[in-house]
Design a protein around this motif. Structure first.
Motif, mmCIF file in Angstrom:
data_model
loop_
_atom_site.group_PDB
_atom_site.id
_atom_site.type_symbol
_atom_site.label_atom_id
_atom_site.label_comp_id
_atom_site.label_asym_id
_atom_site.label_seq_id
_atom_site.Cartn_x
_atom_site.Cartn_y
_atom_site.Cartn_z
ATOM 1 N N ASP A 1 0.853 -1.192 0.000
ATOM 2 C CA ASP A 1 0.000 0.000 0.000
ATOM 3 C C ASP A 1 0.887 1.240 0.000
ATOM 4 N N THR A 2 1.947 1.202 0.807
ATOM 5 C CA THR A 2 2.920 2.295 0.866
ATOM 6 C C THR A 2 4.285 1.721 1.219
ATOM 7 N N ILE A 3 5.314 2.497 0.915
ATOM 8 C CA ILE A 3 6.679 2.190 1.358
ATOM 9 C C ILE A 3 7.227 3.461 1.982
ATOM 10 N N GLU A 4 7.792 3.315 3.180
ATOM 11 C CA GLU A 4 8.395 4.471 3.852
ATOM 12 C C GLU A 4 9.849 4.174 4.161
ATOM 13 N N LEU A 5 10.621 5.226 4.357
ATOM 14 C CA LEU A 5 12.029 5.067 4.712
ATOM 15 C C LEU A 5 12.163 4.765 6.195
ATOM 16 N N GLY A 6 13.034 3.826 6.509
ATOM 17 C CA GLY A 6 13.325 3.480 7.894
ATOM 18 C C GLY A 6 14.739 3.917 8.243
ATOM 19 N N HIS A 7 15.290 3.344 9.296
ATOM 20 C CA HIS A 7 16.649 3.654 9.741
ATOM 21 C C HIS A 7 17.672 2.914 8.886
ATOM 22 N N GLU B 1 13.894 0.134 4.227
ATOM 23 C CA GLU B 1 12.568 0.547 3.791
ATOM 24 C C GLU B 1 11.536 -0.321 4.497
ATOM 25 N N ILE B 2 10.338 0.222 4.668
ATOM 26 C CA ILE B 2 9.254 -0.511 5.318
ATOM 27 C C ILE B 2 8.071 -0.543 4.360
ATOM 28 N N ALA B 3 7.773 -1.734 3.865
ATOM 29 C CA ALA B 3 6.602 -1.919 3.009
ATOM 30 C C ALA B 3 5.415 -2.189 3.921
ATOM 31 N N ARG B 4 4.310 -1.486 3.672
ATOM 32 C CA ARG B 4 3.127 -1.596 4.524
ATOM 33 C C ARG B 4 1.933 -2.038 3.689
#
Length: 71
Positions: free
Chosen positions: A30-36, A40-43
């Protein structure tokens, strides 16, 4: 290419998640955000919970770090 770290395989087993579900989240998030640390975090919404998959990219390879449920 997508590979699973040893840590991710342990966590998938503990959380009752299959590799095919994780592959679906990575390829159809649904979304991908940047992590540490360049992760990346796929949600993906899975009904009552959201499944999050933490991964990193090394050249043309995706390495799955872990996956977990989030409310």
């Amino acid at each position: 290419m997508i590979i699973f770290s040893p840590h991710s395989l342990i966590k998938l087993h503990q959380r009752g998640l299959s590799q095919s579900v994780i592959l679906d989240v990575i390829t159809n998030p649904d979304t991908i955000e940047l992590g540490h640390d360049n992760r990346e975090i796929a949600r993906k919404d899975m009904g009552k919970l959201e499944l999050r998959v933490v991964f990193c990219r090394e050249f043309d390879t995706i390495i799955v770090i872990t996956a977990y449920w989030h409310e």
